[in-house]
Design an enzyme around this catalytic site. Structure first.
Site, PDB file in Angstrom:
ATOM      1  N   ARG A   1      12.793  42.470  13.092  1.00  0.00           N
ATOM      2  CA  ARG A   1      12.755  41.171  12.424  1.00  0.00           C
ATOM      3  C   ARG A   1      13.590  40.161  13.205  1.00  0.00           C
ATOM      4  O   ARG A   1      14.521  40.520  13.918  1.00  0.00           O
ATOM      5  CB  ARG A   1      13.284  41.296  10.996  1.00  0.00           C
ATOM      6  CG  ARG A   1      12.398  42.201  10.156  1.00  0.00           C
ATOM      7  CD  ARG A   1      12.787  42.120   8.719  1.00  0.00           C
ATOM      8  NE  ARG A   1      12.427  43.351   8.021  1.00  0.00           N
ATOM      9  CZ  ARG A   1      13.038  43.767   6.938  1.00  0.00           C
ATOM     10  NH1 ARG A   1      14.058  43.070   6.424  1.00  0.00           N
ATOM     11  NH2 ARG A   1      12.656  44.880   6.345  1.00  0.00           N
TER      12      ARG A   1
ATOM     13  N   PRO B   1      27.182  63.174  12.269  1.00  0.00           N
ATOM     14  CA  PRO B   1      27.211  63.885  10.991  1.00  0.00           C
ATOM     15  C   PRO B   1      27.170  65.402  11.149  1.00  0.00           C
ATOM     16  O   PRO B   1      27.664  66.118  10.279  1.00  0.00           O
ATOM     17  CB  PRO B   1      25.956  63.366  10.272  1.00  0.00           C
ATOM     18  CG  PRO B   1      25.156  62.616  11.279  1.00  0.00           C
ATOM     19  CD  PRO B   1      26.108  62.190  12.331  1.00  0.00           C
TER      20      PRO B   1
ATOM     21  N   GLU C   1      17.586  45.772  19.531  1.00  0.00           N
ATOM     22  CA  GLU C   1      16.827  47.023  19.428  1.00  0.00           C
ATOM     23  C   GLU C   1      15.564  46.836  18.596  1.00  0.00           C
ATOM     24  O   GLU C   1      15.593  46.210  17.527  1.00  0.00           O
ATOM     25  CB  GLU C   1      17.699  48.126  18.821  1.00  0.00           C
ATOM     26  CG  GLU C   1      16.978  49.458  18.736  1.00  0.00           C
ATOM     27  CD  GLU C   1      17.929  50.631  18.579  1.00  0.00           C
ATOM     28  OE1 GLU C   1      18.937  50.684  19.302  1.00  0.00           O
ATOM     29  OE2 GLU C   1      17.661  51.493  17.717  1.00  0.00           O
TER      30      GLU C   1
ATOM     31  N   THR D   1       4.781  18.618  29.434  1.00  0.00           N
ATOM     32  CA  THR D   1       3.464  17.986  29.350  1.00  0.00           C
ATOM     33  C   THR D   1       3.521  16.808  28.387  1.00  0.00           C
ATOM     34  O   THR D   1       2.797  15.827  28.531  1.00  0.00           O
ATOM     35  CB  THR D   1       2.418  19.018  28.882  1.00  0.00           C
ATOM     36  OG1 THR D   1       2.641  20.242  29.573  1.00  0.00           O
ATOM     37  CG2 THR D   1       1.019  18.535  29.151  1.00  0.00           C
TER      38      THR D   1
ATOM     39  N   ARG E   1      19.397  63.258  21.714  1.00  0.00           N
ATOM     40  CA  ARG E   1      18.920  64.587  21.390  1.00  0.00           C
ATOM     41  C   ARG E   1      17.651  64.495  20.553  1.00  0.00           C
ATOM     42  O   ARG E   1      16.677  65.169  20.814  1.00  0.00           O
ATOM     43  CB  ARG E   1      19.970  65.382  20.632  1.00  0.00           C
ATOM     44  CG  ARG E   1      19.523  66.830  20.430  1.00  0.00           C
ATOM     45  CD  ARG E   1      20.425  67.590  19.504  1.00  0.00           C
ATOM     46  NE  ARG E   1      20.287  67.130  18.143  1.00  0.00           N
ATOM     47  CZ  ARG E   1      20.908  67.695  17.109  1.00  0.00           C
ATOM     48  NH1 ARG E   1      21.742  68.715  17.308  1.00  0.00           N
ATOM     49  NH2 ARG E   1      20.746  67.238  15.893  1.00  0.00           N
TER      50      ARG E   1
ATOM     51  N   ASP F   1      33.363  65.600  18.332  1.00  0.00           N
ATOM     52  CA  ASP F   1      32.301  64.665  18.701  1.00  0.00           C
ATOM     53  C   ASP F   1      32.728  63.760  19.856  1.00  0.00           C
ATOM     54  O   ASP F   1      31.926  63.444  20.739  1.00  0.00           O
ATOM     55  CB  ASP F   1      31.904  63.827  17.484  1.00  0.00           C
ATOM     56  CG  ASP F   1      30.584  63.136  17.705  1.00  0.00           C
ATOM     57  OD1 ASP F   1      29.619  63.824  18.110  1.00  0.00           O
ATOM     58  OD2 ASP F   1      30.509  61.906  17.517  1.00  0.00           O
TER      59      ASP F   1
ATOM     60  N   ASN G   1      -4.383  27.696  26.427  1.00  0.00           N
ATOM     61  CA  ASN G   1      -2.973  27.517  26.090  1.00  0.00           C
ATOM     62  C   ASN G   1      -2.738  28.106  24.713  1.00  0.00           C
ATOM     63  O   ASN G   1      -3.164  27.536  23.713  1.00  0.00           O
ATOM     64  CB  ASN G   1      -2.594  26.021  26.022  1.00  0.00           C
ATOM     65  CG  ASN G   1      -2.874  25.305  27.318  1.00  0.00           C
ATOM     66  OD1 ASN G   1      -2.088  25.349  28.233  1.00  0.00           O
ATOM     67  ND2 ASN G   1      -4.035  24.660  27.374  1.00  0.00           N
TER      68      ASN G   1
ATOM     69  N   SER H   1      -1.319  20.339  33.511  1.00  0.00           N
ATOM     70  CA  SER H   1      -0.862  19.116  34.168  1.00  0.00           C
ATOM     71  C   SER H   1       0.643  19.153  34.321  1.00  0.00           C
ATOM     72  O   SER H   1       1.335  19.882  33.626  1.00  0.00           O
ATOM     73  CB  SER H   1      -1.245  17.885  33.339  1.00  0.00           C
ATOM     74  OG  SER H   1      -0.715  18.003  32.035  1.00  0.00           O
TER      75      SER H   1
ATOM     76  N   THR I   1       5.722  26.935  42.837  1.00  0.00           N
ATOM     77  CA  THR I   1       4.357  26.701  42.386  1.00  0.00           C
ATOM     78  C   THR I   1       3.536  26.018  43.465  1.00  0.00           C
ATOM     79  O   THR I   1       3.970  25.024  44.046  1.00  0.00           O
ATOM     80  CB  THR I   1       4.343  25.825  41.111  1.00  0.00           C
ATOM     81  OG1 THR I   1       5.491  26.095  40.340  1.00  0.00           O
ATOM     82  CG2 THR I   1       3.106  26.088  40.300  1.00  0.00           C
TER      83      THR I   1
END
Lengths: 691, 691
Positions: free
Chosen positions: A367, A244, A105, A506, A199, A252, A498, A526, A615
């Protein structure tokens, strides 16, 4: 003899020795089960009795004499089921196969620079193989806008440019139906396929239910299903300790059940601190009839302040045993992070060992370090991700059949995606087959997902504060190839063409590349020739296992007109072996491509599939690429210097006078002859002029 | 340093050392000429400055900054220019390249059996590489009808089923415009692209010009151009001695010029006996401004009577020196034919040596020997025709992009063409890509181009007057493979699934095939694995030179349920290596094809092109093929015997109870494992039953 034979072979289908023959064997089907083993290919559904997982399943399935009429065909080979299944199917498949997975997340960044860094984080963390990522939604931050920092655009970028399956969060309280529908329509248009229906926090202190408004997440779930049918996969939030604001834990749970019954496909939970909290919650959910996947939300504690803030927001209680550890070390970030990792690992292990948990959802706080470490220690970080294709695929639904691209953009896949974003259909199987529209122009080299990750000062250190000659440009290229520091002691870790250090592949050509760059063959792309390496090869492999991959040697470089002149003479000796295409910034070009046809330079042969040729060297799109390749000299390099400065003039001179050259050695089973071509060229240049 | 560099490199495009760069080098273009050499690939245009020869020529040709917008793409790689050019372009290309060529004239047969033989003759003589064939038109013989012996249908068969460029003759005198337009529309609908426009012989003795009618061939030429614009290539007849009814030789030349100016593309001449007759005619034509190709009609004398009849019809005079030779040997057919060949060879040599003649048109009288011998002695019979694809292509215009087919019909290409004749588009590049409609049902196994060339008595001798057991069927298969005579001393030169002796390629597998057929693995199709042989390989090569061809090993056979049962157990060991598909006549089938995807089993890698994969094992179309494969047991074999006879019951039993199996070994670089699979199966069958 005949009679015996007939009697003996009769009713084969009813004998127990061989199971009745169904269309194809599958592990689910009791008749076939004895005949097959579980699929072992990476990223694919091997067999299936259900029609849902394959567009071909409807074809040829009838038995009896009608079958000859029944040959509907699929539009593409399913090289990589991940590109074709919806998120809930992927989740189900992983669970059925007993594979553990994780998801990540992120929240939208505040500034454009932070967005560049986040996108780069998506690329890094995407390499570890998350099943999906999700992007949170903050009503105050204009989350549905076109700003490059909006939730909408960040999620779109993750899908389209980073190839990540992505869930966009969306909150509904205090919003009109039209606004919500507008956001959902935009999300759909941008290729987003998954919504986390929330919500959100009411704006005022004294929140009251609105009649006919969105009062709860369940209203949003219903709205999505009403307006968009089954288009989106819907995720909802679960609260292991109860929300809560809920009257009770039980109430709940009932709300959660309502959300699921309204159409949610799976649940991600709020963070929690003890594994037993989640396991109890899960059992309670199952007890009241919630059968969809429930994914525990994991929060590796990364610092004292972030923990405090999160706890405050989520109104959770930190258990005393954790407080006891943290309080004494609250000023020691490293110690807290180590403890957080330790705690998360042990909790995750317990969850996975319970057998009830197949996937783990990580609150990363944008992070990288802590989450990555937890995943690595759990052994579910994919250290060697299999590539479905040699280039990074996009997860945009309209691109899911795409399996051919020109090689030119190999190091700039995001630019390629950008320049083809208006296409309605994408090459599948063959480049020449596609009648896609022209490449879009690349006007803005500072689009945030194309921007260099290095600031100007760093680029100047790498590429030279002051250039004195073309040779000093040769040196920059050479240092990039060798990885040696330049004359001022700085390593050249990126180039205008690049943004990352040299690819492992490479590297196979490093010595040769160094030699030619020193002499003014300024290489920007290349690949070595490959004559049938296993598709599982860690460096050049791609696609499902059990296959073989091939390449023709490729070399692309800028060089002076003097060298081009000699090269053209040398190339006469190498027809038909070498295809070439040479162009200057004005578009004056010369090629020996037969009828301007594309040349397949990477292809793979796999068990039970058609050939994939991802390719090509396409002489037509090369002319679109050259505009970009030449512009990068100016936009990314020359403009680092003052106008009229000698450094800038040198780059400008190269831009104006050099040629962009590509060479393909068609004889892939033989030793790459392109180095010999270059060697011959230098030899010709150094030889005394002939009569 | 900088200044020096700029001054030196400036204005490269104007320096004489390197020619100005055009889009691509070509031999015609004076600028490029020094850079290139003549194309050497077989069957392709290598370079071209003109836009006409390539659908890609318009793309990417612009220079300057506009080029990035200019990426129109071709719909298919031009693997074989012969499939894409019109006849007049092919003729021009051969002439430009200095290649000599020939064409063959046939007349429509009288009977259906003769039609079968003629089609088979088309296949034989087509192998020698005629540039085209033509089919004459006889108003009395209902030439435009749907009868299998009509000119229209014979020409259509040559194009569609034999892959031959074909000219349909058409005469116009005594016919209404509507009739002629109807014929032309039908010809167009059937894929015919070339018309030989003739007047024809007037029906009555006292012929008079009709006002507004078709009085001369030139009227037909004009009509075709008026009604069909440039769709057809038009050929007209030239008379080296002048038309017998013309006022004079000069007047006839003027008529010819009118025909050419009205829109004819080239001229084929009436036969003549002396080379100087033609050469004078050609010079006279050129002198009055006829510049299109003029092709001499060659008539190798094949017998006394045919010569007399032809001379009578054409109102030609046989020169005295020829009469002098022929009269004394008029009853010795062989002697006359030898003389005829000798005479034709010497005349053709003189024509070719003149430098004015590039192609020779042969009046074959539907016979093979004399013409073939002349062509072989001239050295223009193609002894080793390069195959553009591994299977025989159709020349029908709508099939010209077709380059993928299922392997099942490898020995029955005409049946495949028949069953797909209603398709609107054909697989190009990828089988799965095509959304073509279903296979047509094959109801009539006696369609003349599908009929066995051998009469019933011969088939009985080959396949057994009386079968006594399944094993006697095994023997037939074995004898077909080995080429040894059967127990009654007859060689088995065809099978219901293969109308011709074993292919050279299959011969590579002969020993193994013999072994397994003896034991009841009744093979009907197979290919060895090939790991990158040159595309010029005489046995397995195909496509342009300079390429490499590959194959996965393939084996297809009928076998008993007992063997299938053991085979299925053995195959478990070979997943993922071996893909299999097993089906019985009822359509009950089992396969491990992932998602029912096609498996490419033949492919080629060529210089400067996309990959071609002409043959696939497609699990969906296998179910259409199985209907045909099973039906052939009954239609071609069982029905040779009386109803209720033991022989017929044996075949019927096999039809009802055997399975059709196909196996692919995906590991093409390794030794073919399919023989081991079969070996393991027999071993399992022979091993004592386990607990």
């Amino acid at each position: 003899m005949l009679g015996l034979g007939i009697g003996f072979f009769n009713h084969l289908l009813l004998t127990p020795a061989v199971p009745a023959l169904c269309r194809h064997p599958c592990t689910d089907c009791p008749l076939c089960a004895p005949l097959c083993r579980a699929p072992t290919m990476v990223n694919e559904t091997q067999h299936s009795c259900s029609a849902s997982s394959s567009s071909r399943s409807d074809g040829g399935s009838s038995s009896g004499s009608e079958s000859s009429k029944d040959n509907s065909r699929c539009s593409t080979p399913v090289l990589d089921a991940d590109r074709h299944e919806r998120l809930r199917e992927k989740m189900r498949r992983r669970q059925d196969a007993g594979d553990k997975w994780f998801s990540l997340e992120f929240f939208p960044p505040r500034t454009a620079n932070a967005a560049v860094n986040l996108i780069s984080r998506f690329d890094h963390m995407g390499a570890g193989g998350p099943l999906f990522i999700d992007v949170t939604w903050h009503p105050a931050g204009d989350p549905g806008s076109d700003k490059e920092t909006s939730s909408m655009i960040i999620a779109y970028t993750a899908v389209n440019y980073c190839g990540l399956e992505t869930i966009l969060h969306m909150t509904c309280c205090n919003q009109s139906k039209d606004d919500i529908t507008g956001h959902l329509q935009k999300a759909k248009r941008l290729g987003l396929k998954n919504i986390m229906a929330l919500r959100g926090d009411p704006a005022g202190e004294e929140w009251e239910e609105e009649v006919d408004g969105f009062n709860y997440a369940v209203d949003l779930v219903k709205h999505i299903r009403n307006e968009f049918d089954d288009y989106f996969d819907i995720c909802v939030a679960g609260y292991p300790k109860g929300h809560p604001e809920a009257e009770s834990y039980e109430a709940d749970l009932r709300h959660l059940k309502e959300k699921v019954y309204a159409g949610a496909d799976f649940i991600i939970t709020q963070l929690f601190f003890r594994p037993e909290t989640f396991l109890k919650f899960m059992k309670d959910c199952q007890a009241i009839g919630i059968t969809c996947p429930i994914i525990p939300g994991i929060f590796p504690i990364q610092g004292y302040h972030s923990l405090r803030q999160l706890v405050k927001l989520s109104k959770l209680e930190v258990p005393q045993e954790i407080k006891d550890v943290i309080e004494p070390i609250k000023d020691n970030d490293a110690a807290i992070r180590n403890y957080g990792v330790e705690l998360a690992v042990s909790m995750c292990r317990e969850l996975l060992d319970s057998g009830m948990v197949h996937g783990l959802h990580f609150y990363t706080l944008n992070r990288e370090v802590a989450t990555t470490e937890v995943l690595k220690r759990l052994g579910i970080w994919n250290e060697d991700p299999r590539r479905p294709l040699p280039w990074a695929v996009s997860a945009h639904p309209k691109r899911r059949v795409e399996d051919v691209r020109p090689i030119f953009w190999a190091s700039r896949p995001k630019s390629y995606i950008y320049r083809t974003q208006e296409w309605d259909d994408f090459p599948n199987g063959r480049w020449g087959n596609s009648s896609s529209p022209a490449f879009g122009e690349l006007k803005d080299y500072y689009l945030f997902y194309l921007k260099s990750k290095s600031p100007r000062e760093e680029l100047l250190k790498m590429w030279g504060e002051e250039l004195t000659s073309e040779e000093s440009v040769f040196e920059v290229f050479t240092c990039y190839i060798t990885g040696e520091p330049n004359r001022n002691g700085y390593k050249v870790t990126c180039m205008p063409w690049n943004d990352d250090p040299l690819a492992t592949e490479t590297n196979l050509l490093k010595d040769q590349l160094e030699k030619v760059n020193r002499r003014g063959i300024l290489t920007i792309n290349s690949q070595p020739n490959i004559n049938g390496k296993p598709s599982t090869d860690p460096i050049v492999g791609w696609g499902p296992s059990g296959g073989y991959v091939f390449q023709k040697a490729y070399l692309e470089f800028f060089t002076s007109s003097e060298i081009v002149r000699a090269l053209l003479k040398v190339l006469r000796k190498y027809e038909l072996r070498v295809n070439y295409h040479i162009v200057n910034v004005k578009g004056e070009n010369i090629t020996n491509a037969p009828d301007l046809q594309p040349n397949a330079v990477t292809w793979g042969i796999f068990p039970g599939r058609e050939i994939i040729q991802p390719t090509v060297v396409d002489p037509v799109s090369f002319l679109s690429w050259k505009d970009e390749a030449f512009a990068l000299w100016i936009e990314q390099w020359a403009k680092l210097y003052e106008e009229e400065s000698p450094s800038r003039m040198i780059i400008q001179y190269i831009h104006d006078n050099y040629y962009l050259v590509n060479l393909v050695d068609n004889d892939f089973p033989l030793e790459n002859c392109l180095w010999q071509v270059v060697e011959d060229t230098f030899e010709l240049l150094n030889s005394p002029p002939q009569q």
